[in-house]
Design an enzyme around this catalytic site. Structure first.
Site, PDB file in Angstrom:
ATOM      1  N   GLY A 106      -6.427  -2.699  -5.523  1.00  0.00           N
ATOM      2  CA  GLY A 106      -5.777  -1.811  -4.558  1.00  0.00           C
ATOM      3  C   GLY A 106      -5.131  -0.604  -5.205  1.00  0.00           C
ATOM      4  O   GLY A 106      -5.123   0.491  -4.633  1.00  0.00           O
ATOM      5  N   ASP A 107      -4.617  -0.780  -6.410  1.00  0.00           N
ATOM      6  CA  ASP A 107      -4.022   0.329  -7.144  1.00  0.00           C
ATOM      7  C   ASP A 107      -5.061   1.416  -7.390  1.00  0.00           C
ATOM      8  O   ASP A 107      -4.799   2.612  -7.198  1.00  0.00           O
ATOM      9  CB  ASP A 107      -3.454  -0.179  -8.470  1.00  0.00           C
ATOM     10  N   ALA A 108      -6.256   1.023  -7.782  1.00  0.00           N
ATOM     11  CA  ALA A 108      -7.326   1.989  -8.047  1.00  0.00           C
ATOM     12  C   ALA A 108      -7.768   2.691  -6.767  1.00  0.00           C
ATOM     13  O   ALA A 108      -7.990   3.911  -6.755  1.00  0.00           O
ATOM     14  CB  ALA A 108      -8.514   1.283  -8.694  1.00  0.00           C
TER      15      ALA A 108
ATOM     16  N   ALA B  22      -4.017  -6.575  -6.037  1.00  0.00           N
ATOM     17  CA  ALA B  22      -3.166  -5.416  -6.294  1.00  0.00           C
ATOM     18  C   ALA B  22      -3.795  -4.502  -7.349  1.00  0.00           C
ATOM     19  O   ALA B  22      -3.721  -3.274  -7.241  1.00  0.00           O
ATOM     20  CB  ALA B  22      -1.774  -5.860  -6.735  1.00  0.00           C
TER      21      ALA B  22
END
Length: 142
Positions: free
Chosen positions: A26-28, A23
């Protein structure tokens, strides 16, 4: 948009990774897609990019985006999303409900999964769809 990558991992490797670390990555990646989308628009000023980006990357928006495409997810993708959604994380930001934050974490996990496994076409397709849904929501006052 395609993000350059030199190496991919297989599904087994992503299943063994901590979903909160997925996560985090994935956030980046998600934010990079959003920033790119905003920068390529001709109707936004540089100083407005950050404010616009926040509306897309906040947990409530991410939750709306993933819920809009959830029927298009494969069983494998649902499994990855659920791993991230069910992971025990720290606190929930004040700007989000716990359910929104969990779905956002699930989406971020899925975005990292697509990226790491080299599914860049799928990642791009789903990001475009989520961005479209979020922009339509803005037009409708959501």
């Amino acid at each position: 948009m395609e993000i350059g990558m030199t190496e991919t991992v297989d599904l087994k490797e992503t299943k063994e990774m901590n979903p909160l670390l997925l996560a985090y990555l994935g956030d980046a990646i998600y934010e990079l897609f959003i920033r790119y989308h905003l920068v390529k628009r001709s109707d936004i000023r540089p100083k407005e990019v950050h404010d616009e980006a926040i509306r897309f990357v906040a947990a409530p928006a991410q939750a709306r985006g993933v819920r809009a495409v959830e029927e298009q997810l494969t069983d494998e993708e649902w499994e990855v999303l659920k791993r991230g959604r069910n992971a025990k994380s720290g606190g929930v930001p004040k700007s989000a409900k716990p359910s929104e934050y969990r779905y956002a974490t699930g989406l971020e996990t899925l975005v990292a999964h697509w990226y790491l496994t080299g599914q860049t076409e799928r990642l791009t397709e789903m990001m475009k769809r989520m961005i479209q849904v979020l922009e339509e929501g803005e037009d409708n006052g959501e």
